[in-house]
Design a protein around this motif. Structure first.
Motif, PDB file in Angstrom:
ATOM      1  N   PHE A 168      32.341   3.031 -48.000  1.00  0.00           N
ATOM      2  CA  PHE A 168      33.790   2.823 -48.009  1.00  0.00           C
ATOM      3  C   PHE A 168      34.459   3.669 -46.930  1.00  0.00           C
ATOM      4  CE2 PHE A 168      37.993   3.455 -50.382  1.00  0.00           C
ATOM      5  CZ  PHE A 168      38.520   2.270 -49.886  1.00  0.00           C
ATOM      6  N   GLU A 169      34.040   4.925 -46.792  1.00  0.00           N
ATOM      7  CA  GLU A 169      34.598   5.789 -45.755  1.00  0.00           C
ATOM      8  C   GLU A 169      34.335   5.207 -44.368  1.00  0.00           C
ATOM      9  OE1 GLU A 169      33.070   9.687 -46.217  1.00  0.00           O
ATOM     10  OE2 GLU A 169      34.173  10.091 -48.091  1.00  0.00           O
ATOM     11  N   GLN A 170      33.110   4.720 -44.139  1.00  0.00           N
ATOM     12  CA  GLN A 170      32.776   4.140 -42.846  1.00  0.00           C
ATOM     13  C   GLN A 170      33.579   2.877 -42.596  1.00  0.00           C
ATOM     14  OE1 GLN A 170      30.788   5.468 -40.394  1.00  0.00           O
ATOM     15  NE2 GLN A 170      31.742   3.816 -39.218  1.00  0.00           N
ATOM     16  N   LEU A 171      33.832   2.109 -43.673  1.00  0.00           N
ATOM     17  CA  LEU A 171      34.651   0.913 -43.558  1.00  0.00           C
ATOM     18  C   LEU A 171      36.058   1.263 -43.078  1.00  0.00           C
ATOM     19  CD1 LEU A 171      35.577  -2.024 -44.138  1.00  0.00           C
ATOM     20  CD2 LEU A 171      35.859  -1.350 -46.526  1.00  0.00           C
ATOM     21  N   ILE A 172      36.628   2.321 -43.659  1.00  0.00           N
ATOM     22  CA  ILE A 172      37.966   2.743 -43.248  1.00  0.00           C
ATOM     23  C   ILE A 172      37.965   3.155 -41.779  1.00  0.00           C
ATOM     24  CG2 ILE A 172      39.857   4.355 -43.663  1.00  0.00           C
ATOM     25  CD1 ILE A 172      39.420   2.297 -45.870  1.00  0.00           C
ATOM     26  N   VAL A 173      36.898   3.847 -41.354  1.00  0.00           N
ATOM     27  CA  VAL A 173      36.758   4.223 -39.941  1.00  0.00           C
ATOM     28  C   VAL A 173      36.745   2.972 -39.068  1.00  0.00           C
ATOM     29  CG1 VAL A 173      35.214   5.215 -38.215  1.00  0.00           C
ATOM     30  CG2 VAL A 173      35.565   6.386 -40.403  1.00  0.00           C
ATOM     31  N   ASP A 174      35.902   2.019 -39.419  1.00  0.00           N
ATOM     32  CA  ASP A 174      35.788   0.790 -38.627  1.00  0.00           C
ATOM     33  C   ASP A 174      37.127   0.063 -38.540  1.00  0.00           C
ATOM     34  OD1 ASP A 174      33.106   1.278 -38.286  1.00  0.00           O
ATOM     35  OD2 ASP A 174      32.451  -0.067 -39.889  1.00  0.00           O
ATOM     36  N   LEU A 175      37.837   0.015 -39.659  1.00  0.00           N
ATOM     37  CA  LEU A 175      39.107  -0.699 -39.685  1.00  0.00           C
ATOM     38  C   LEU A 175      40.157   0.011 -38.838  1.00  0.00           C
ATOM     39  CD1 LEU A 175      40.915  -2.953 -40.707  1.00  0.00           C
ATOM     40  CD2 LEU A 175      41.353  -1.593 -42.766  1.00  0.00           C
ATOM     41  N   LEU A 176      40.273   1.314 -38.999  1.00  0.00           N
ATOM     42  CA  LEU A 176      41.281   2.054 -38.240  1.00  0.00           C
ATOM     43  C   LEU A 176      41.023   1.976 -36.740  1.00  0.00           C
ATOM     44  CD1 LEU A 176      41.664   5.200 -40.527  1.00  0.00           C
ATOM     45  CD2 LEU A 176      43.339   3.382 -40.178  1.00  0.00           C
ATOM     46  N   VAL A 177      39.756   2.075 -36.350  1.00  0.00           N
ATOM     47  CA  VAL A 177      39.421   1.961 -34.923  1.00  0.00           C
ATOM     48  C   VAL A 177      39.721   0.552 -34.423  1.00  0.00           C
ATOM     49  CG1 VAL A 177      37.536   2.015 -33.244  1.00  0.00           C
ATOM     50  CG2 VAL A 177      37.721   3.808 -34.974  1.00  0.00           C
ATOM     51  N   ALA A 178      39.403  -0.461 -35.230  1.00  0.00           N
ATOM     52  CA  ALA A 178      39.687  -1.844 -34.843  1.00  0.00           C
ATOM     53  C   ALA A 178      41.186  -2.076 -34.691  1.00  0.00           C
ATOM     54  CB  ALA A 178      39.115  -2.809 -35.890  1.00  0.00           C
ATOM     55  N   MET A 179      41.985  -1.321 -35.456  1.00  0.00           N
ATOM     56  CA  MET A 179      43.442  -1.444 -35.365  1.00  0.00           C
ATOM     57  C   MET A 179      44.030  -0.601 -34.249  1.00  0.00           C
ATOM     58  SD  MET A 179      44.337  -1.421 -39.456  1.00  0.00           S
ATOM     59  CE  MET A 179      46.112  -1.520 -39.193  1.00  0.00           C
ATOM     60  N   GLY A 180      43.161   0.182 -33.556  1.00  0.00           N
ATOM     61  CA  GLY A 180      43.643   0.957 -32.417  1.00  0.00           C
ATOM     62  C   GLY A 180      43.876   2.424 -32.705  1.00  0.00           C
TER      63      GLY A 180
END
Length: 308
Positions: A168-180
């Motif tokens: 879940f933590e890695q998912l949040i990382v991936d999402l935030l980076v994808a959002m810029g």
């Protein structure tokens, strides 16, 4: 009141067309007045947000009646009732619908041809025949898309809950980076999940230069277990203690109404992202999903041909 379906609109559209050349916008205004539609109902859009619902249904009512020879378009963006259409009105029909139009051999041939409507609208007529007849092809497409998106959201949340907190933590990382946000994956991962400051799970950069920071709290809760105001209050207290002004609280569940009301009056900027919003952001930014089919529909360029 609810906006009538496109078949119910056929009769009033033909009546207005019998009065002389007119446009969809003019007919829509007159029908809206007759039905005493509110401004919100007049402005209601298709789920795609690309066209007003009333205009769309009038367009399709006109389109099918044109195929039945009841309406003609003598000039760009304008239409009127033909002699055949006026003759039908002279019989004082209680309703005009597809079943009535099917009595015309030419319309019946068009309607039963799967590619019939596609030649002019990029949309097949056959699905309308198989559906309830209350919705236009565009509405059916939007409804099918919404249904598939809802199913995908549910599946995403189920997969998240079945994985580990680290995932879940890695998912949040991936999402935030994808959002810029967060700079690179490495930068974001180095910050998220290691802060340890009470009520804060991590910190990410708002911009790639790291000029401002966003504090993140993430809770992997099961559906039916909403995040309440005390949890959000604890997060906000941590922001105050850190001198932070911006925070994002993410959960796979929902937020209680008191929690949502609480953040509206804070001096800090706190964004609450519940499970549905999380899944929507993942879909929008391509995190945990991939395209498997792309279908392009074309529609008439009204700027090219003139307003209808």
């Amino acid at each position: 009141m609810a906006i009538p379906d496109y078949q119910t609109l056929m009769l009033p559209v033909l009546r207005f067309a019998a009065g002389g050349e007119t446009r969809v916008a003019d007919v829509a205004e007159r029908i809206a007045d007759d039905l005493r539609l509110t401004q919100a109902e007049r402005d209601e859009l298709l789920p795609s947000g690309r066209q007003r619902l009333l205009h769309n249904r009038i367009h399709w009512a006109k389109f099918y009646m044109t195929k039945a020879g009841l309406i003609a378009s003598p000039a760009r963006g304008r239409f009127l009732a033909t002699d055949k259409g006026k003759a039908l009105l002279a019989t004082s029909p209680d309703r005009i619908d597809v079943a009535l139009l099917m009595q015309d051999p030419e319309f019946r041939e068009f309607y039963r041809n799967e590619g019939g409507a596609g030649e002019e609208n990029g949309i097949l007529a056959k699905p309308v025949q198989d559906a309830s007849g209350r919705t236009t092809p565009e509405e059916q497409i939007d409804a099918a898309y919404a249904s598939m998106q809802a199913a995908l959201r549910d599946e995403l949340l189920q997969r998240i809950l079945s994985n580990s907190p680290t995932f879940f933590e890695q998912l949040i990382v991936d999402l935030l980076v994808a959002m810029g946000y967060g700079g690179s994956h490495k930068d974001a991962a180095a910050q998220l999940g290691r802060s340890g400051d009470g009520g804060v799970d991590g910190i990410v950069n708002e911009d790639r230069l790291g000029l401002d920071r966003i504090y993140v709290q993430a809770k992997r809760y099961a559906p039916g277990n909403p995040v309440g105001r005390p949890d959000v209050n604890g997060f906000v207290g941590s922001l105050v203690g850190l001198g932070a002004t911006k925070g994002v609280f993410v959960t796979t569940s929902t937020f209680s109404q008191p929690a949502r009301d609480y953040v509206k009056h804070l001096s800090q900027r706190v964004i609450l992202i519940d499970g549905q919003e999380l899944a929507d952001l993942m879909i929008e930014h391509g995190v945990g999903v991939r395209s498997y089919r792309t279908v392009e529909f074309k529609r008439l360029d009204e700027d090219f041909f003139g307003e209808e």
